[in-house]
Design an enzyme around this catalytic site. Structure first.
Site, PDB file in Angstrom:
ATOM      1  N   GLU A  38       2.742  -7.450  -1.477  1.00 42.79           N
ATOM      2  CA  GLU A  38       2.149  -8.743  -1.119  1.00 42.79           C
ATOM      3  C   GLU A  38       3.250  -9.793  -0.984  1.00 42.79           C
ATOM      4  O   GLU A  38       4.114  -9.907  -1.858  1.00 42.79           O
ATOM      5  CB  GLU A  38       1.162  -9.149  -2.218  1.00 42.79           C
ATOM      6  CG  GLU A  38      -0.136  -9.672  -1.696  1.00 42.79           C
ATOM      7  CD  GLU A  38      -0.909  -8.672  -0.830  1.00 42.79           C
ATOM      8  OE1 GLU A  38      -0.765  -8.745   0.414  1.00 42.79           O
ATOM      9  OE2 GLU A  38      -1.649  -7.841  -1.368  1.00 42.79           O
ATOM     10  N   HIS A  39       3.218 -10.526   0.124  1.00 45.09           N
ATOM     11  CA  HIS A  39       4.230 -11.553   0.420  1.00 45.09           C
ATOM     12  C   HIS A  39       5.625 -10.936   0.538  1.00 45.09           C
ATOM     13  O   HIS A  39       6.624 -11.628   0.365  1.00 45.09           O
ATOM     14  CB  HIS A  39       4.211 -12.679  -0.622  1.00 45.09           C
ATOM     15  CG  HIS A  39       2.973 -13.526  -0.525  1.00 45.09           C
ATOM     16  ND1 HIS A  39       2.962 -14.779   0.044  1.00 45.09           N
ATOM     17  CD2 HIS A  39       1.692 -13.280  -0.900  1.00 45.09           C
ATOM     18  CE1 HIS A  39       1.737 -15.275  -0.003  1.00 45.09           C
ATOM     19  NE2 HIS A  39       0.940 -14.383  -0.566  1.00 45.09           N
ATOM     20  N   ASP A  41       6.218  -9.155   3.421  1.00 41.47           N
ATOM     21  CA  ASP A  41       6.443  -8.939   4.866  1.00 41.47           C
ATOM     22  C   ASP A  41       7.324 -10.019   5.484  1.00 41.47           C
ATOM     23  O   ASP A  41       8.132  -9.724   6.349  1.00 41.47           O
ATOM     24  CB  ASP A  41       5.133  -8.718   5.648  1.00 41.47           C
ATOM     25  CG  ASP A  41       4.147  -9.861   5.592  1.00 41.47           C
ATOM     26  OD1 ASP A  41       4.355 -10.827   4.826  1.00 41.47           O
ATOM     27  OD2 ASP A  41       3.140  -9.791   6.341  1.00 41.47           O
ATOM     28  N   SER A  72     -17.594 -16.157  20.639  1.00 46.59           N
ATOM     29  CA  SER A  72     -17.648 -15.261  19.494  1.00 46.59           C
ATOM     30  C   SER A  72     -19.004 -15.372  18.828  1.00 46.59           C
ATOM     31  O   SER A  72     -19.514 -16.486  18.640  1.00 46.59           O
ATOM     32  CB  SER A  72     -16.562 -15.637  18.482  1.00 46.59           C
ATOM     33  OG  SER A  72     -16.828 -14.978  17.249  1.00 46.59           O
ATOM     34  N   GLY A 127     -11.520 -15.148   5.963  1.00 47.75           N
ATOM     35  CA  GLY A 127     -10.906 -15.753   4.781  1.00 47.75           C
ATOM     36  C   GLY A 127     -11.123 -14.955   3.518  1.00 47.75           C
ATOM     37  O   GLY A 127     -11.018 -15.491   2.415  1.00 47.75           O
ATOM     38  N   ALA A 128     -11.423 -13.643   3.646  1.00 47.52           N
ATOM     39  CA  ALA A 128     -11.662 -12.812   2.460  1.00 47.52           C
ATOM     40  C   ALA A 128     -10.448 -11.945   2.157  1.00 47.52           C
ATOM     41  O   ALA A 128     -10.530 -11.005   1.375  1.00 47.52           O
ATOM     42  CB  ALA A 128     -12.900 -11.938   2.668  1.00 47.52           C
ATOM     43  N   GLU A 165       0.002 -16.026  16.037  1.00 47.60           N
ATOM     44  CA  GLU A 165      -0.578 -16.682  14.852  1.00 47.60           C
ATOM     45  C   GLU A 165       0.401 -17.733  14.300  1.00 47.60           C
ATOM     46  O   GLU A 165      -0.007 -18.808  13.872  1.00 47.60           O
ATOM     47  CB  GLU A 165      -0.952 -15.644  13.784  1.00 47.60           C
ATOM     48  CG  GLU A 165      -1.852 -16.233  12.698  1.00 47.60           C
ATOM     49  CD  GLU A 165      -2.677 -15.217  11.916  1.00 47.60           C
ATOM     50  OE1 GLU A 165      -2.695 -14.032  12.280  1.00 47.60           O
ATOM     51  OE2 GLU A 165      -3.304 -15.643  10.921  1.00 47.60           O
ATOM     52  N   ASP A 177      -0.402  -7.693   8.652  1.00 47.75           N
ATOM     53  CA  ASP A 177      -1.811  -7.570   9.038  1.00 47.75           C
ATOM     54  C   ASP A 177      -1.950  -7.015  10.452  1.00 47.75           C
ATOM     55  O   ASP A 177      -2.784  -6.141  10.721  1.00 47.75           O
ATOM     56  CB  ASP A 177      -2.502  -8.939   8.980  1.00 47.75           C
ATOM     57  CG  ASP A 177      -2.467  -9.534   7.589  1.00 47.75           C
ATOM     58  OD1 ASP A 177      -2.074  -8.828   6.636  1.00 47.75           O
ATOM     59  OD2 ASP A 177      -2.817 -10.726   7.448  1.00 47.75           O
ATOM     60  N   TYR A 229       1.046 -21.403   0.831  1.00 45.06           N
ATOM     61  CA  TYR A 229       1.668 -20.232   1.462  1.00 45.06           C
ATOM     62  C   TYR A 229       3.040 -20.631   2.015  1.00 45.06           C
ATOM     63  O   TYR A 229       4.052 -19.981   1.761  1.00 45.06           O
ATOM     64  CB  TYR A 229       0.745 -19.750   2.586  1.00 45.06           C
ATOM     65  CG  TYR A 229       1.073 -18.395   3.165  1.00 45.06           C
ATOM     66  CD1 TYR A 229       0.357 -17.261   2.789  1.00 45.06           C
ATOM     67  CD2 TYR A 229       2.071 -18.254   4.122  1.00 45.06           C
ATOM     68  CE1 TYR A 229       0.630 -16.020   3.346  1.00 45.06           C
ATOM     69  CE2 TYR A 229       2.354 -17.021   4.682  1.00 45.06           C
ATOM     70  CZ  TYR A 229       1.627 -15.901   4.296  1.00 45.06           C
ATOM     71  OH  TYR A 229       1.906 -14.683   4.865  1.00 45.06           O
TER      72      TYR A 229
HETATM   73  P1  ADP Z   1      -8.312 -13.776   7.091  1.00 44.03           P
HETATM   74  O1  ADP Z   1      -7.440 -13.307   8.202  1.00 44.03           O
HETATM   75  O2  ADP Z   1      -7.788 -13.355   5.755  1.00 44.03           O
HETATM   76  O3  ADP Z   1      -9.746 -13.396   7.236  1.00 44.03           O
HETATM   77  P2  ADP Z   1      -7.505 -16.334   8.110  1.00 44.03           P
HETATM   78  O4  ADP Z   1      -7.605 -17.702   7.557  1.00 44.03           O
HETATM   79  O5  ADP Z   1      -6.170 -15.801   8.430  1.00 44.03           O
HETATM   80  O6  ADP Z   1      -8.282 -15.360   7.097  1.00 44.03           O
HETATM   81  O7  ADP Z   1      -8.362 -16.238   9.445  1.00 44.03           O
HETATM   82  C1  ADP Z   1      -9.711 -16.661   9.449  1.00 44.03           C
HETATM   83  C2  ADP Z   1      -9.998 -17.442  10.721  1.00 44.03           C
HETATM   84  O8  ADP Z   1      -9.922 -16.551  11.862  1.00 44.03           O
HETATM   85  C3  ADP Z   1     -11.395 -17.995  10.771  1.00 44.03           C
HETATM   86  O9  ADP Z   1     -11.462 -19.239  10.117  1.00 44.03           O
HETATM   87  C4  ADP Z   1     -11.626 -18.129  12.273  1.00 44.03           C
HETATM   88  O10 ADP Z   1     -11.045 -19.315  12.788  1.00 44.03           O
HETATM   89  C5  ADP Z   1     -10.867 -16.938  12.839  1.00 44.03           C
HETATM   90  N1  ADP Z   1     -11.771 -15.813  13.065  1.00 44.03           N
HETATM   91  C6  ADP Z   1     -11.711 -14.582  12.484  1.00 44.03           C
HETATM   92  N2  ADP Z   1     -12.689 -13.761  12.949  1.00 44.03           N
HETATM   93  C7  ADP Z   1     -13.391 -14.504  13.846  1.00 44.03           C
HETATM   94  C8  ADP Z   1     -14.533 -14.237  14.680  1.00 44.03           C
HETATM   95  N3  ADP Z   1     -15.164 -13.070  14.658  1.00 44.03           N
HETATM   96  N4  ADP Z   1     -14.960 -15.237  15.477  1.00 44.03           N
HETATM   97  C9  ADP Z   1     -14.356 -16.438  15.501  1.00 44.03           C
HETATM   98  N5  ADP Z   1     -13.294 -16.734  14.748  1.00 44.03           N
HETATM   99  C10 ADP Z   1     -12.805 -15.799  13.931  1.00 44.03           C
HETATM  100 MG    MG Z   2      -5.438 -13.849   8.459  1.00 49.03          MG
END
Ligand code: ADP
Ligand code: MG
Length: 394
Positions: A38-39, A41, A72, A127-128, A165, A177, A229
């Site tokens: 973790e961290h 990369d 989406s 965000g999980a 990103e 990722d 971060y």
């Molecule tokens: P993680 O990658 O850990 O889930 P992040 O903060 O890096 O969390 O990314 C989450 C963001 O990615 C969401 O807030 C949204 O903006 C975008 N996102 C992810 N999946 C979708 C989706 N299916 N539709 C629209 N936006 C998405």
């Molecule tokens: Mg992410």
């Protein structure tokens, strides 16, 4: 969950309903859990992720007028429109910046990107800590690569997704990722050296070892783009400078134990830098140890490595949170072999290595522990089996 092919049909039908024409194809890219690393990369180090069955899917058709439309099922209900020519960081905001960034980076690389209609649908929770963002961008990038016949190698595509990103969305993430989403294979963990992108598939047959990986969603949403971060990343870079190495990965992992590490850390002027460095150096050593254990089929011995990794991110890197610590401690108290928070930190998911018979007891105990706290969301659970990386579905 639907099978991937049932989902592909659904995504294609939604595309037709939205845009009034057939898509040219449907692609998917998975979320991931990280076993350990973790961290590391963005410190040129090692990681060991596993792809999840949960994936982002995208239905795509080209247009000949240079316009882009993105929608989406998990977005804001709006079809976001822009032109290929107008794409620049900041020109598209909110969730649509993720797919826009994927198109932008291909253009930055000199590829002719046509107008395009995209419809996205994802099973990866946001965000999980399961990397919904990389799943989304990798699905779009692979779709474009194959549809446009660009022939970009997957590790390179992962670097492009990272750049999208970093530079378009503005999140200072490393390359784990995206590489996991594009390069993982079914039934294996991916050992990746993020310096040169060299990688190997390490078979991970949990069932044969009489084990499962239970994923506990703490339901605490992290935020990558936030200052914590960035702050840690900057601290790692400062430490590397002060130690006279290109990246913390270059600190000899032999130094990960005892006196040699203490002597090294003593060269850093601040306690915080010493802690950040200790995490990265010992974490790289843990990835190497975990990879050796998996290769030797010693799955049970992985447990203590995971748990040590959690202690390091809690005590040294300071990226845990009460919900993650409670999930880890409760799992261990109920017989788990090992447990740690996975992903960028500050919540997200915890992985628990245990025997199948213990899953119900561990889950119930974590649920009860959360229910006893004021204001904690109820946790969610699933078991993870190593799934395939990104691919075309139809
Ligand atoms: P993680 O990658 O850990 O889930 P992040 O903060 O890096 O969390 O990314 C989450 C963001 O990615 C969401 O807030 C949204 O903006 C975008 N996102 C992810 N999946 C979708 C989706 N299916 N539709 C629209 N936006 C998405
Ligand atoms: Mg992410």
């Amino acid at each position: 969950m639907n099978t991937p092919h049932e989902s592909a049909v659904l995504v294609a039908e939604e595309f037709v309903a939205l845009y009034g024409r057939e898509p040219e194809g449907v692609w998917q890219a998975p979320g991931r859990i990280n076993l350990i690393g973790e961290h590391t990369d963005y410190n040129d180090g090692f990681v060991l992720p596993v792809a999840l069955p949960h994936a982002a899917r995208v239905a795509v058709a080209r247009r000949d007028d240079g316009r882009v439309r993105v929608h989406s099922s998990q977005g804001d209900g709006v079809v976001v429109e822009f032109t290929v020519d107008s794409m620049a960081p900041g020109s598209v905001e909110g969730w649509a910046a993720y797919p826009a960034g994927a198109l932008w980076v291909l253009r930055e690389e000199g590829h002719a990107v046509p107008g395009i209609d995209l419809h996205l649908d994802s099973e990866v929770p946001f965000g999980a800590g399961l990397s919904s963002s990389a799943a989304l961008q990798c699905a779009v990038l692979l779709a474009c690569d194959e549809l446009l016949g660009l022939g970009i190698e997957r590790p390179r595509l992962a670097r492009l997704a990272q750049r999208a990103e970093n530079d378009y969305v503005g999140a200072p993430v490393g390359v784990m990722d995206q590489t996991a989403s594009l390069c993982c294979t079914e039934g294996a963990a991916l050992f990746l050296d993020t310096r040169d992108m060299s990688q190997r598939q390490v078979p991970l047959d949990l069932a044969a070892g009489g084990l499962v990986l239970l994923v506990v969603d703490t339901r605490v949403e992290h935020g990558h783009a936030d200052g914590a971060y960035r702050h840690r990343r900057a601290g790692c870079e400062r430490s590397a400078d002060l130690l006279g190495v290109k990246a913390l990965r270059d600190v000899d992992v032999e130094a990960a134990d005892g006196a040699a590490l203490d002597a090294l850390l003593a060269r850093l002027p601040e306690e915080e830098l010493r802690r950040l460095t200790r995490h990265v150096v010992t974490e790289n050593a843990r990835v190497l140890a975990a990879e050796r254990l998996l290769a030797a089929g010693e799955l049970r011995a992985l447990g203590p490595v995971l748990t040590a990794g959690h202690a390091s991110q809690r005590d040294d890197f300071a990226i845990s949170c009460p919900q993650s610590d409670t999930a880890v401690d409760t799992a261990l108290a109920h017989g788990a072999l090992g447990a740690r928070q996975t992903g960028g930190g500050f919540g997200g998911c915890v992985i628990v290595l245990t025997e199948p018979v213990r899953v119900a007891g561990i889950s119930a105990a974590i649920e009860a522990a959360y229910a006893a706290e004021d204001g904690w969301n109820a946790p969610a659970f699933f078991t993870a089996t190593p799934a395939p990386g990104a691919r075309r579905l139809g």
